[in-house]
Structure formats: structure tokens, C-alpha cells
Design a protein around this motif. Structure first.
Motif, PDB file in Angstrom:
ATOM      1  N   VAL A   1       1.022  -1.093  -0.292  1.00 52.13           N
ATOM      2  CA  VAL A   1       0.146  -0.018  -0.414  1.00 52.13           C
ATOM      3  C   VAL A   1       1.143   1.211  -0.180  1.00 52.13           C
ATOM      4  O   VAL A   1       1.460   1.382   1.136  1.00 52.13           O
ATOM      5  CB  VAL A   1      -1.013  -0.170   1.368  1.00 52.13           C
ATOM      6  N   PRO A   2       0.671   1.643  -1.312  1.00 51.52           N
ATOM      7  CA  PRO A   2       2.265   3.332  -1.554  1.00 51.52           C
ATOM      8  C   PRO A   2       1.307   4.111  -1.080  1.00 51.52           C
ATOM      9  O   PRO A   2       0.151   3.940  -1.412  1.00 51.52           O
ATOM     10  CB  PRO A   2       2.539   3.488  -2.663  1.00 51.52           C
ATOM     11  N   LEU A   3       1.938   5.008   0.082  1.00 49.43           N
ATOM     12  CA  LEU A   3       1.433   6.208   0.707  1.00 49.43           C
ATOM     13  C   LEU A   3       1.977   7.316   0.592  1.00 49.43           C
ATOM     14  O   LEU A   3       3.899   7.183   0.180  1.00 49.43           O
ATOM     15  CB  LEU A   3       0.959   6.348   2.199  1.00 49.43           C
ATOM     16  N   ASP A   4       1.550   8.557   0.456  1.00 45.50           N
ATOM     17  CA  ASP A   4       2.433  10.188   0.278  1.00 45.50           C
ATOM     18  C   ASP A   4       3.189  10.365   1.701  1.00 45.50           C
ATOM     19  O   ASP A   4       1.995   9.663   2.719  1.00 45.50           O
ATOM     20  CB  ASP A   4       1.657  10.820   0.017  1.00 45.50           C
ATOM     21  N   LEU A   5       3.482  11.169   2.164  1.00 44.36           N
ATOM     22  CA  LEU A   5       3.881  11.584   3.530  1.00 44.36           C
ATOM     23  C   LEU A   5       3.005  12.749   4.230  1.00 44.36           C
ATOM     24  O   LEU A   5       3.364  12.697   5.084  1.00 44.36           O
ATOM     25  CB  LEU A   5       5.220  11.809   3.740  1.00 44.36           C
ATOM     26  N   LEU A   6       1.635  13.052   3.730  1.00 47.12           N
ATOM     27  CA  LEU A   6       0.958  14.334   3.905  1.00 47.12           C
ATOM     28  C   LEU A   6       0.213  14.104   4.548  1.00 47.12           C
ATOM     29  O   LEU A   6      -0.563  14.769   5.070  1.00 47.12           O
ATOM     30  CB  LEU A   6       1.342  15.255   2.791  1.00 47.12           C
ATOM     31  N   TYR A   7      -0.411  12.991   3.411  1.00 46.94           N
ATOM     32  CA  TYR A   7      -2.098  12.936   3.712  1.00 46.94           C
ATOM     33  C   TYR A   7      -1.736  10.808   4.231  1.00 46.94           C
ATOM     34  O   TYR A   7      -2.496  11.044   5.826  1.00 46.94           O
ATOM     35  CB  TYR A   7      -2.955  12.932   2.673  1.00 46.94           C
ATOM     36  N   GLY A   8      -1.749   9.680   3.293  1.00 49.75           N
ATOM     37  CA  GLY A   8      -1.861   8.474   3.408  1.00 49.75           C
ATOM     38  C   GLY A   8      -1.403   8.178   4.471  1.00 49.75           C
ATOM     39  O   GLY A   8      -2.195   7.716   5.453  1.00 49.75           O
ATOM     40  N   SER A   9       0.096   8.389   5.123  1.00 51.41           N
ATOM     41  CA  SER A   9       0.454   8.312   6.038  1.00 51.41           C
ATOM     42  C   SER A   9       0.117   8.344   7.373  1.00 51.41           C
ATOM     43  O   SER A   9      -0.318   7.665   8.268  1.00 51.41           O
ATOM     44  CB  SER A   9       2.271   8.227   5.547  1.00 51.41           C
TER      45      SER A   9
ATOM     46  N   ILE B   1       6.641  12.737  -2.250  1.00 50.26           N
ATOM     47  CA  ILE B   1       7.390  11.864  -2.206  1.00 50.26           C
ATOM     48  C   ILE B   1       9.080  12.923  -1.702  1.00 50.26           C
ATOM     49  O   ILE B   1       9.447  12.918  -0.563  1.00 50.26           O
ATOM     50  CB  ILE B   1       7.328  10.416  -1.854  1.00 50.26           C
ATOM     51  N   ALA B   2       9.505  13.056  -3.216  1.00 45.97           N
ATOM     52  CA  ALA B   2      10.566  13.220  -2.931  1.00 45.97           C
ATOM     53  C   ALA B   2      11.299  14.005  -1.909  1.00 45.97           C
ATOM     54  O   ALA B   2      11.883  13.918  -1.396  1.00 45.97           O
ATOM     55  CB  ALA B   2      11.343  13.475  -4.400  1.00 45.97           C
ATOM     56  N   SER B   3      10.498  15.360  -2.525  1.00 46.84           N
ATOM     57  CA  SER B   3      11.141  16.457  -2.037  1.00 46.84           C
ATOM     58  C   SER B   3      10.654  16.289  -0.093  1.00 46.84           C
ATOM     59  O   SER B   3      11.380  17.317   0.969  1.00 46.84           O
ATOM     60  CB  SER B   3       9.795  17.932  -2.162  1.00 46.84           C
ATOM     61  N   GLN B   4       9.941  15.646   0.410  1.00 46.82           N
ATOM     62  CA  GLN B   4      10.033  15.326   1.570  1.00 46.82           C
ATOM     63  C   GLN B   4      10.255  14.410   2.558  1.00 46.82           C
ATOM     64  O   GLN B   4      11.076  14.835   3.789  1.00 46.82           O
ATOM     65  CB  GLN B   4       7.995  14.528   1.939  1.00 46.82           C
ATOM     66  N   MET B   5      10.997  13.679   1.420  1.00 45.85           N
ATOM     67  CA  MET B   5      12.507  12.376   2.174  1.00 45.85           C
ATOM     68  C   MET B   5      13.166  14.060   2.859  1.00 45.85           C
ATOM     69  O   MET B   5      13.376  13.441   3.946  1.00 45.85           O
ATOM     70  CB  MET B   5      12.469  11.715   1.167  1.00 45.85           C
ATOM     71  N   ASN B   6      13.649  14.594   1.924  1.00 45.53           N
ATOM     72  CA  ASN B   6      14.930  15.749   1.997  1.00 45.53           C
ATOM     73  C   ASN B   6      14.139  16.184   3.071  1.00 45.53           C
ATOM     74  O   ASN B   6      14.992  16.407   4.018  1.00 45.53           O
ATOM     75  CB  ASN B   6      14.719  16.744   0.646  1.00 45.53           C
TER      76      ASN B   6
ATOM     77  N   LEU C   1     -12.934  -1.651   5.870  1.00 50.07           N
ATOM     78  CA  LEU C   1     -12.258  -0.348   5.542  1.00 50.07           C
ATOM     79  C   LEU C   1     -12.550  -0.304   3.869  1.00 50.07           C
ATOM     80  O   LEU C   1     -11.571  -0.990   3.595  1.00 50.07           O
ATOM     81  CB  LEU C   1     -11.130  -0.005   6.367  1.00 50.07           C
ATOM     82  N   MET C   2     -12.786   0.867   3.217  1.00 48.36           N
ATOM     83  CA  MET C   2     -12.022   1.107   2.148  1.00 48.36           C
ATOM     84  C   MET C   2     -11.259   1.646   1.970  1.00 48.36           C
ATOM     85  O   MET C   2     -12.218   3.679   1.768  1.00 48.36           O
ATOM     86  CB  MET C   2     -13.211   0.815   0.610  1.00 48.36           C
ATOM     87  N   TYR C   3     -10.159   2.572   1.963  1.00 45.93           N
ATOM     88  CA  TYR C   3      -9.928   3.925   1.520  1.00 45.93           C
ATOM     89  C   TYR C   3      -9.497   4.194  -0.028  1.00 45.93           C
ATOM     90  O   TYR C   3      -9.128   3.940  -0.673  1.00 45.93           O
ATOM     91  CB  TYR C   3      -7.838   3.641   2.165  1.00 45.93           C
ATOM     92  N   VAL C   4      -9.841   5.700   0.114  1.00 43.27           N
ATOM     93  CA  VAL C   4      -9.573   6.165  -0.815  1.00 43.27           C
ATOM     94  C   VAL C   4      -8.381   7.379  -0.786  1.00 43.27           C
ATOM     95  O   VAL C   4      -7.937   8.057  -0.057  1.00 43.27           O
ATOM     96  CB  VAL C   4     -10.841   7.506  -1.323  1.00 43.27           C
ATOM     97  N   HIS C   5      -7.361   6.795  -1.930  1.00 41.34           N
ATOM     98  CA  HIS C   5      -6.607   7.290  -1.829  1.00 41.34           C
ATOM     99  C   HIS C   5      -6.167   8.027  -2.625  1.00 41.34           C
ATOM    100  O   HIS C   5      -6.727   8.846  -3.460  1.00 41.34           O
ATOM    101  CB  HIS C   5      -4.908   5.965  -3.119  1.00 41.34           C
ATOM    102  N   SER C   6      -5.137   9.579  -1.962  1.00 43.15           N
ATOM    103  CA  SER C   6      -5.168  11.365  -2.741  1.00 43.15           C
ATOM    104  C   SER C   6      -4.614  11.391  -2.909  1.00 43.15           C
ATOM    105  O   SER C   6      -4.307  12.166  -3.704  1.00 43.15           O
ATOM    106  CB  SER C   6      -5.394  12.083  -0.998  1.00 43.15           C
ATOM    107  N   GLY C   7      -3.408  10.274  -3.535  1.00 41.96           N
ATOM    108  CA  GLY C   7      -2.171  10.791  -4.193  1.00 41.96           C
ATOM    109  C   GLY C   7      -1.425  11.171  -4.177  1.00 41.96           C
ATOM    110  O   GLY C   7      -0.838  10.831  -2.705  1.00 41.96           O
ATOM    111  N   GLY C   8      -0.766  12.324  -4.381  1.00 47.40           N
ATOM    112  CA  GLY C   8       0.295  12.916  -3.534  1.00 47.40           C
ATOM    113  C   GLY C   8       1.823  12.425  -3.739  1.00 47.40           C
ATOM    114  O   GLY C   8       3.092  12.662  -3.052  1.00 47.40           O
ATOM    115  N   MET C   9       1.514  11.238  -4.803  1.00 40.93           N
ATOM    116  CA  MET C   9       3.267   9.895  -4.585  1.00 40.93           C
ATOM    117  C   MET C   9       4.287  11.138  -5.767  1.00 40.93           C
ATOM    118  O   MET C   9       5.227  10.963  -4.783  1.00 40.93           O
ATOM    119  CB  MET C   9       3.347   8.858  -5.520  1.00 40.93           C
TER     120      MET C   9
END
Length: 289
Positions: free
Chosen positions: A222-230, A276-281, A265-273
Motif C-alpha cells: 500500500v504505497p502512501l504519500d507522507l502528507l495525507y496517506g501516512s 515524496i521526494a521533497s518530503q524525504m529531503n 474499510l475502503m480507503y480512498v487514496h489521495s495521490g500526492g506520490m
């Protein structure tokens, strides 16, 4: 996000003017994520001082669905205003499409599932959650038992509730709380005020818990972004597998716990992938990775 908007504009030959607070120097010096991709596609970035940005787009209930009267459009008579989070009636059509997809999917795939389904979304402005909840209620077939809940990712439940009520009014609703999706609390055993660990996360601020959730969910495919999904799943996992014998009296009165209990539970993915690079920085700068 701004990259996706600019990508579409690049292919339709439209200008994209994006208003923002000051960009951090480290990101300007080392462009990454949405910022890099959107700039590469020609996004016109307008940086505003924090106070001016808040005066134009902020407020007690979040931004307005209408463009500020003092803000000149890029092209008079031929510009489309999209507020932060798509918080306006322009999002209604997409919500109708998504609602139909969910209802059709669950009507077909959920026939042999005895538990009702709870659709969960991360919430910034709460636009998708509010409009999806409205559309699902309008077209839901009898016996499908689909409900919608949202996890606040920007501010707390009160802020999200105010934003959704304002949007409900601006898109033809009454602004009543009964029109809103359910809001998941930050923790099943403590309030926001009583424990920092049980609080909602500060939007965009690196957190070890968010990073651990990001990694854990990736191991499950389940790949998530770091601002919303995680952050959303970090909160949901606080409810996961709770031993109801522990402080049972408190749990049985916890609205969010009972909302999730016994549901599929049904999760609606919000995108934003792309971000990730700038958040990891940012996480590297904070010494978390």
C-alpha cells in the motif's frame, strides 16, 4: 496537486498561476517533488509574504471557495479559480463519478460481505469527503450500507468541520452537521488536549510515527504519500486490533472506535506520490532518515 494541474495545463496549452507562501531556500536550491515537476511544466509561481497569503486565502474557516476580490485574474474573463484543496463547486462532478464507482463496486464485490463498508479519506479541506458523502447518500442502493469518514490532516476536527460546513453552504447545502461525513478522532483512548501522542499530526512536519507508517504500509503493498496517506493510516492503526477489555468503559463510548468497529474499510487514496521526494529531503534535514 500542483504538478498534476500543471501537467494537464501543459497538454491543453493553458497557463497555470500558483500562489504560495515563501518557498524554503533549501527547496529552491535543490528542487524536488511536485515543485520540480510543476516548474518543469511551466507553472508560474507567485510567492507571497506569509501575512499577505493568510489575508488573501486564510481565515478562521480556511480559504473561501471564491477568488479574493483584490486578486486580479491572469486573464480577465477567461480564468478558472481553483482554491486550495479544490474547495469549490468545480469538484462536484468528480465526486459524482467517484461515488458511482464506489457504489457500483461495492454492489458487485460486497455481495458476500456481511459487514457494512466504511469509506475513509484523508482530509485537508475535506472537499472530497464532504462531496463524496453527499453523492453516495444520493445514489446508494438499499442494503449496501456505505458510510463515509474522514481523518483530519490539516488542523484538527473543529477546523475541518468548519471548512466542510462552509463548503456545504457554498455548494447548495444548508451547512448542517448532519450533511457532513463522520470525522475520525485522533486516538481511541485520549483527547487532543490530554496527550501529544494522541493528537492529530502537524501538517507537513516530519514525524517518526508518520515515517514508520509509510514504511509499514509499503510492506503490505500500500504505497502512501507522507502528507495525507501516512498520517491518516498512523491514526487508523491506533484503532487497529484494540483489546476492548482494556479500559472498556472508555472505548465503548468512543464514537470513532464504534464507527470503525465491525466495518470493512475502503480507503480512498489521495495521490500526492510525486511529493515524496521533497518530503524525504525534509525528513533527512530533520535527521529522521
Amino acid at each position: 496537486n500542483n504538478y498534476n494541474v500543471e501537467y494537464n495545463n501543459e497538454h491543453t496549452k493553458k497557463r497555470f498561476v500558483y500562489y504560495t507562501k515563501p518557498i524554503p531556500k533549501w527547496l529552491k536550491n535543490n528542487p524536488a517533488g511536485n515543485y520540480l515537476l510543476a516548474k518543469n511544466y511551466g507553472m508560474e509561481l507567485v510567492e507571497l509574504p506569509n501575512k499577505e497569503y493568510i489575508d488573501l486565502f486564510g481565515g478562521h474557516d480556511g480559504g473561501s471557495s471564491s477568488a479574493p476580490s483584490s486578486l486580479a485574474p491572469p486573464v480577465y474573463g477567461d480564468s478558472l479559480w481553483i482554491p486550495q484543496g479544490g474547495c469549490s463547486s468545480v469538484a462536484c462532478l468528480g465526486a459524482k463519478v467517484l461515488a458511482k464507482e464506489i457504489v457500483d463496486f461495492w454492489s458487485s464485490e460486497g455481495k458476500n460481505v456481511s459487514r457494512p463498508v466504511l469509506v475513509i479519506l484523508p482530509g485537508g479541506t475535506g472537499t472530497t469527503a464532504l462531496l463524496l458523502n453527499r453523492e453516495i447518500k444520493a445514489i446508494q442502493k438499499s442494503g449496501t450500507e456505505i458510510s463515509v469518514a474522514v481523518v483530519p490532516c490539516v488542523g484538527d476536527d473543529s477546523y475541518l468541520r468548519r471548512q466542510m460546513m462552509a463548503l456545504d453552504i457554498s455548494t447548495g447545502g444548508t451547512g448542517s452537521e448532519k450533511n457532513l461525513p463522520e470525522i475520525i478522532g485522533p486516538d481511541p483512548t485520549c483527547s487532543i488536549q490530554s496527550s501529544k501522542e494522541g493528537a492529530y499530526f502537524v501538517f507537513g512536519k516530519p514525524s517518526r510515527c508518520i515515517l514508520e507508517t509509510f514504511s509499514e504500509m509499503a510492506t503490505y503493498g500500500v504505497p502512501l504519500d507522507l502528507l495525507y496517506g501516512s498520517p491518516t493510516w498512523a491514526i487508523l492503526l491506533r484503532y487497529w486490533g484494540l483489546d476492548t477489555s482494556i479500559d472498556c468503559g472508555k472505548l465503548e463510548h468512543d464514537k470513532s472506535f464504534n464507527m470503525i468497529k465491525g466495518k470493512t474499510l475502503m480507503y480512498v487514496h489521495s495521490g500526492g506520490m510525486e511529493g515524496i521526494a521533497s518530503q524525504m529531503n525534509r525528513y533527512k534535514r530533520e535527521g529522521l532518515i
